[in-house]
Design an enzyme around this catalytic site. Structure first.
Site, PDB file in Angstrom:
ATOM      1  N   GLU A  12       0.849  -1.292   0.006  1.00 46.61           N
ATOM      2  CA  GLU A  12      -0.140  -0.019   0.008  1.00 46.61           C
ATOM      3  C   GLU A  12       0.901   1.169   0.041  1.00 46.61           C
ATOM      4  OE1 GLU A  12      -0.991  -2.746   1.789  1.00 46.61           O
ATOM      5  OE2 GLU A  12      -3.258  -2.813   0.894  1.00 46.61           O
TER       6      GLU A  12
ATOM      7  N   HIS B  31     -10.676  -5.202  10.534  1.00 40.55           N
ATOM      8  CA  HIS B  31     -11.262  -4.999   9.150  1.00 40.55           C
ATOM      9  C   HIS B  31     -12.606  -4.243   9.555  1.00 40.55           C
ATOM     10  CE1 HIS B  31      -8.195  -7.864   7.718  1.00 40.55           C
ATOM     11  NE2 HIS B  31      -8.433  -7.769   6.619  1.00 40.55           N
TER      12      HIS B  31
END
Lengths: 333, 327
Positions: free
Chosen positions: B60, B129
């Site tokens: 990322e 998450h």
């Protein structure tokens, strides 16, 4: 004394050169040295604030490598970037005025020493987070590949950046996507005050290239012509094949990490030993060897002196920065 | 008007903008050959090729930074985070590079980039998450932060985001992708900083964004049975924030409940509450109420997950408090 492992590179002969080739490079190195000495003086007088990271001792790296580039090529640097900015073609006046935080500064007094940017010369900054700029540089190279514009990006970082994620990810993606970039590790032996042997298990940063199937090189940065010759190979590779390279140039900063660092973690002997290899002095001696006249050398040095004095005067006399830019979105008032 | 999903609306926005502008490209994990982890990029690879729909490895910080660097030299990247949870390993690139480059470069370098992906709690996916991070990004000057709640808003806001010359944090509701709504065939853009009244009402203002808009609309239905008429205001972008639409509504109703799925401490609702008291103090008939998630990382068990997050009943209770209907 014995140099640390990180400094051991094969001794090499000075590269053959001519006055015509070397004189302009020496002039740039000298201007960078004098510009930074002037900045250090202004800092000690309280005229420049914040952090001021000097590149004194490492000038051959930026000057020799940027000499291989075309104007349209991109350069991305760290917070120790005055030399890279100057070598890319930015004048001493707006650089010095920026350090002073003046309206006439390269970025209007909004960036300071660590954030020089110049769209006109394709100088993409002065970045302050160690290693965070490596992916940015890969992004510029990505754009060149996307457009097929033939440009090359050169990205500079220190040995200290070799441990951070941004470097690892930028390197991995540049290799995976075969981006036209030359990643140059300016190994000046210290990440701030920590010597390389205390921050890297394997001190040869260029070996990281092997894990990614990337071309690598490693050599001593005491000879600006050697830097130019060796980086030219990597730039040519990027330009013709689109393939990246990782090049480690072994060098040394004569001063501390920044003006606030007296560098007491180093011995006097160590600093003296490196000073004997000062790339600026070497270039000057070499210039005499290859036949520059005393008159030409004097004229060159006087010219640099005048240029830097003019830049300091310009910075001193310029008006203070007068406005920050509107933020891109108007947040809640 | 065609009724399409929130997911399809986003896909249309990207497809249309990529057709319009060769500099627009999409990059992220699984966006190409896999057609998107949440299928938002479905079909884009087939239409635009690998040059413009770029699958990345799991890196990322690397690909977010590559997007910022590409934007510095004039491309217009759409960087997809598989979820905004993973943006935390790239936050340096969003905050320290994308958001600051314009100011730091003396106005020389705009960063026309969109960071997008699913955000907010999902269903039983655990603490790492399942979280709402819009307050983090809304704190940072230099970023725009958009959170569409409907298919219509999703398409209009994403097209605006792609055309904006500045970095945009575009947070899609992870549980909204399958929701459907009317989306015009003709092109339209929704400007940033322009909120929307999702339900008009006279008695109390509910301010909410993303999935909480739907929770508030459901609460409004429940409250309507008791004769309480709620107005639901969706700012659509938190930065810039449409303060006037909130102020006008509260001055009309005299009461306000802010419902967000984020945590209470330093949550964005606190900023809205400040704006309401600053501009509406004389019109307020009750203290401003906030409804937030409990101040804990998300548990896995379904019953606890529901307990932690604001539900319709929590909004109803807050409205009743603001109306002094309960002790």
């Amino acid at each position: 004394m014995t140099l640390p492992d990180s400094a051991r590179v094969e001794p090499e002969q000075a590269e053959p050169t001519t006055v015509d080739e070397l004189a302009p490079l020496y002039r740039q190195m000298l201007a960078i040295r004098r510009m930074e000495e002037a900045a250090a003086k202004a800092y000690s007088q309280g005229k420049i604030g914040g952090f001021l990271h000097l590149i004194i001792g490492q000038e051959a790296v930026c000057v020799g490598s940027i000499a291989t580039l075309k104007p349209e090529d991109y350069v991305v640097a760290t917070y120790r970037e005055h030399g890279h900015a100057y070598a890319k073609g930015i004048a001493a006046r707006p650089i010095m005025a920026e350090l002073y935080g003046k309206k006439t500064g390269l970025v209007k007094g909004l960036g300071g020493s660590m954030h020089l940017f110049d769209k006109a010369t394709n100088f993409l900054g002065g970045h302050g987070i160690v290693g965070g700029h490596v992916p940015l540089a890969a992004g510029a190279a990505f754009a060149s590949k996307y457009r097929g514009d033939g440009r090359v990006t050169v990205c500079y970082f220190g040995d200290g950046a070799a441990t951070i994620g941004g470097f690892a990810e930028g390197l991995a993606l540049a290799a995976l996507w075969k981006l036209p970039i030359v990643l140059i590790c300016e190994n000046n032996q210290y990440s701030m005050g920590t010597p390389l042997y205390r921050s890297l298990a394997v001190e040869d940063v260029s070996l990281r290239a092997l894990a990614h199937g990337m071309a690598r090189d490693r050599f001593d940065g005491d000879d600006v012509i050697r830097v130019k010759r060796r980086i030219a190979e990597a730039v040519e590779r990027a330009r013709t094949t689109g393939e990246p390279s990782l090049v480690e140039i072994v060098t040394y900063r004569f001063r501390g990490h920044s003006m606030s660092d007296p560098g007491l973690y180093r011995t006097k002997d160590e600093v003296e030993e490196w000073r004997r290899r000062d790339p600026l002095n070497r270039a000057r001696e070499r210039l005499i060897e290859v036949g520059i006249t005393a008159a030409a050398l004097d004229a060159l040095e006087a010219d640099v002196k005048a240029e830097i004095e003019d830049a300091v005067r310009f910075a001193e006399e310029s008006p203070a920065a007068d406005a920050y830019l509107p933020y891109v979105t108007k947040g809640a008032q | 008007m065609a009724v399409i999903s929130y997911r399809e609306a986003l896909n249309q926005a990207m497809r249309e903008e990529m057709e319009r502008d060769q500099d627009v490209f999409v990059m992220g994990e699984e966006v190409g050959h896999y057609n998107g982890a949440y299928k938002v990029t479905q079909g884009l690879l087939q239409r635009f090729s690998e040059r413009r729909v770029v699958d990345t490895p799991i890196a990322e910080m690397g690909f977010a930074g590559i997007g910022v660097g590409a934007a510095m030299v004039g491309l217009r990247p759409i960087v997809e985070f598989m979820t905004w949870n993973f943006s935390l390993v790239a936050i340096d690139q969003i905050v320290n590079s994308a958001a600051k480059m314009f100011q730091m470069s003396g106005g020389q370098f705009n960063i026309p980039i969109v960071f997008r992906g699913p955000s907010g709690p999902a269903v039983q996916v655990g603490s790492q998450h399942s979280q709402a991070l819009e307050s983090w990004y809304a704190h940072v000057p230099g970023l725009a932060v958009a959170l569409p709640s409907t298919a219509y808003d999703a398409k209009g806001l994403l097209k605006t985001a792609i055309r904006d010359d500045n970095p945009v944090v575009f947070m899609e509701g992870e549980t909204l992708y399958g929701t459907t709504g009317e989306v015009p065939e003709a092109e339209y853009l929704i400007p940033f900083g322009q909120g929307d009244i999702k339900r008009a009402g006279a008695d109390i203002t509910l301010v909410a964004w993303s999935r909480m808009v739907h929770v508030c609309l459901d609460a409004a239905k429940v409250l309507a049975d008791d004769g309480i008429d709620c107005e639901v205001v969706d700012p659509r972008t938190l930065r810039p924030l449409d303060v006037p639409i909130i102020v006008d509504s509260v001055r009309k109703t005299g009461r306000c409940v802010i419902a967000e799925v984020g945590w209470p401490s330093a949550g964005f609702g606190a900023e809205i509450a400040y704006q309401v008291q600053r501009h509406c103090l004389d019109a307020l008939d009750a203290p401003v109420e906030r409804v937030c998630s409990d101040d804990v990382p998300m548990p896995y068990a379904k019953n606890l997950e529901d307990e932690v997050q604001p539900q319709v009943a929590d909004v109803v209770a807050a409205v009743r408090r603001a109306l002094y209907l309960d002790a």
